[in-house]
Enzyme design. Structure first.
Site, PDB file in Angstrom:
ATOM      1  N   HIS A 130      -3.670   4.259   4.620  1.00  0.00           N
ATOM      2  CA  HIS A 130      -4.758   3.289   4.740  1.00  0.00           C
ATOM      3  C   HIS A 130      -6.058   3.914   4.250  1.00  0.00           C
ATOM      4  O   HIS A 130      -6.779   3.341   3.440  1.00  0.00           O
ATOM      5  CB  HIS A 130      -4.897   2.842   6.191  1.00  0.00           C
ATOM      6  CG  HIS A 130      -6.108   2.014   6.463  1.00  0.00           C
ATOM      7  ND1 HIS A 130      -6.264   0.737   5.976  1.00  0.00           N
ATOM      8  CD2 HIS A 130      -7.244   2.299   7.154  1.00  0.00           C
ATOM      9  CE1 HIS A 130      -7.430   0.252   6.356  1.00  0.00           C
ATOM     10  NE2 HIS A 130      -8.049   1.177   7.066  1.00  0.00           N
TER      11      HIS A 130
ATOM     12  N   ARG B 221       0.860  -1.179   0.000  1.00  0.00           N
ATOM     13  CA  ARG B 221       0.000   0.000   0.000  1.00  0.00           C
ATOM     14  C   ARG B 221       0.900   1.234   0.000  1.00  0.00           C
ATOM     15  O   ARG B 221       1.476   1.603   1.028  1.00  0.00           O
ATOM     16  CB  ARG B 221      -0.885  -0.016   1.247  1.00  0.00           C
ATOM     17  CG  ARG B 221      -2.007   0.995   1.251  1.00  0.00           C
ATOM     18  CD  ARG B 221      -2.605   1.119   2.640  1.00  0.00           C
ATOM     19  NE  ARG B 221      -1.732   1.893   3.507  1.00  0.00           N
ATOM     20  CZ  ARG B 221      -1.531   1.640   4.801  1.00  0.00           C
ATOM     21  NH1 ARG B 221      -2.109   0.606   5.379  1.00  0.00           N
ATOM     22  NH2 ARG B 221      -0.743   2.424   5.527  1.00  0.00           N
TER      23      ARG B 221
ATOM     24  N   TYR C  59       4.246   5.463  11.201  1.00  0.00           N
ATOM     25  CA  TYR C  59       4.584   4.078  11.527  1.00  0.00           C
ATOM     26  C   TYR C  59       5.466   3.382  10.491  1.00  0.00           C
ATOM     27  O   TYR C  59       5.830   2.221  10.683  1.00  0.00           O
ATOM     28  CB  TYR C  59       3.309   3.255  11.761  1.00  0.00           C
ATOM     29  CG  TYR C  59       2.280   3.326  10.649  1.00  0.00           C
ATOM     30  CD1 TYR C  59       2.402   2.543   9.509  1.00  0.00           C
ATOM     31  CD2 TYR C  59       1.177   4.165  10.755  1.00  0.00           C
ATOM     32  CE1 TYR C  59       1.455   2.599   8.494  1.00  0.00           C
ATOM     33  CE2 TYR C  59       0.220   4.240   9.749  1.00  0.00           C
ATOM     34  CZ  TYR C  59       0.362   3.448   8.621  1.00  0.00           C
ATOM     35  OH  TYR C  59      -0.571   3.502   7.616  1.00  0.00           O
TER      36      TYR C  59
END
Length: 400
Positions: free
Chosen positions: A297, A293, A306
């Site tokens: 998200h 990805r 992160y």
């Protein structure tokens, strides 16, 4: 990168399966590196196009793409380019306050277009909320997807018209719907197949494990297509599973295979193989499309909190669109005229999407009460009347 097909034991057929086909068999193995136990090492997978755009032969899966013509290759490229443009436009619209939220597919175009173009018209699709490329393949107008994220419809398309179910927001639950539908397909004696899309995060849900159990026991004609983009929001895959996701299928008694999710040819071939198994009565298959990805998200997420730029940049070098373009150019299957024409088409799609979203009318406030029950229900009628009175109270206040 090493080419690898998986092997898992084919389940014994149930009593209701076709006669003369009991027993077990194994799929072909080839030598490959060990599976990745941690992020950064090379996993074993099926690959037909390298990141450099070179065609890799695969003894087991080549036959499933042997008939793909240069025109079809250009079609796959077009699908990915236009899907990415639509996705980017949707992200921009959300940033401008036109959409409430958007779940981008950036980086996952090959997994979705490859698998989506493997489907027949009579196959049925159960998506999550990120399968914009599969929706494109099924003929769903992109503006309908945006209407849902704008809050003006509950999906905007008839699932029966495209054999493409409405988006599912509840994580993993669509795998149960797909399994039940597939069991019904088998009982009807149809030779169509069902495919359920979900992500690596959903693979940790109990609904998915339950789907695996029922599909195996009832030999349901369903393909479980997991887009492992390696991040369940901020949770990396290695914190969700001690083994590669595709290997979980072995514990339920059906085959699993991992494919390079950034390789549109590989995804096309593996999905065709899995669908063929389903249609011929061999039961379920788990396909793990190992991808990444490249964006957030959703537009409410900040991936820089992160994960680092180095990881993202490494995967950008494996871009699914760039690798197919390299192959088309090296094979003389596309010229600059094709790419220029596609760019013009892409710009036109972007304009159409922007104009359509901004012109969307407000939703009918009473539409929520429709189609709750097939024949109506007294409680729904009561709730509709209460809501009508509530709405009317605003008009009364305005008049005073």
């Amino acid at each position: 990168m090493t080419v690898e097909s998986t092997a898992a034991r084919t389940p014994r057929r149930s009593a209701g399966s076709k006669a003369g086909t009991t027993g077990t068999k194994r799929t072909t193995r080839t030598t490959a590196k060990k599976d990745a136990g941690a992020k950064g090492t090379e996993p074993q997978l099926v690959q037909m196009l390298t990141p450099e755009g070179k065609r890799v032969k695969n003894a087991e899966f080549d036959k499933y793409v042997a008939g793909v013509t240069p025109e079809e290759l250009r079609g796959l490229y077009r699908d990915m380019v236009l899907t990415r443009r639509f996705d980017a436009e949707a992200t921009s619209l959300q940033r401008q306050g036109e959409l409430g939220l958007w779940a981008s597919l950036l980086g996952q175009e090959a997994a979705q277009i490859g698998s989506g173009r493997a489907l027949r018209d009579d196959d049925y699709v159960f998506p999550t909320y990120r399968e914009h490329g599969v929706a494109w393949c099924r003929g769903v107008d992109p503006t309908n997807l945006l209407g849902m994220f704008r809050g003006v419809n509950n999906g905007g398309w008839d699932p029966g018209g495209n054999n493409f179910h409405l988006y599912t927001i509840v994580i993993g639950s669509q795998t149960l719907h797909a399994t039940g539908y597939a069991m019904g397909v088998a009982k009807d004696g149809a030779d169509s197949a069902v495919i359920a899309y979900f992500g690596d995060g959903a693979s940790s849900q109990g609904d998915v494990a339950e789907s695996f159990t029922f599909s195996a026991v009832y030999n349901a004609p369903v393909v479980f297509f997991c887009q492992n983009n390696q991040w369940a929001i901020s949770e990396p895959t290695e914190k969700q599973s001690r083994v590669p996701i595709y290997q979980r299928a072995q514990g339920f008694g059906f085959p699993g295979v991992r494919v390079d999710g950034n390789d549109v040819l590989g995804c096309l071939a593996v999905t065709r193989w899995a669908l063929e198994r389903a249609r011929s009565g061999e039961g379920p298959t788990l396909v793990e499309a190992f991808t990444y990805r490249m964006g957030a998200h959703t537009t409410s997420d900040d991936p820089t909190r992160y994960r680092g730029d180095e990881e993202r940049q490494a995967w950008e070098a494996k871009d699914p669109i760039l690798r197919l373009r390299r192959y088309l150019e090296a094979s003389n299957h596309a010229d600059e005229g094709f790419f220029a024409e596609l760019e013009t088409e892409s710009e036109a799609l972007g304009r159409r999407v922007r104009e359509a979203v901004r012109a969307m009318p407000d939703p009918d406030h009473f539409a929520i009460f429709e189609n709750v029950y097939a024949d109506g229900h007294a409680l729904v009628d009561e709730e509709r009347a209460q809501f009508a009175a509530y709405q009317a109270s605003f008009a009364d206040e305005g008049g005073n």
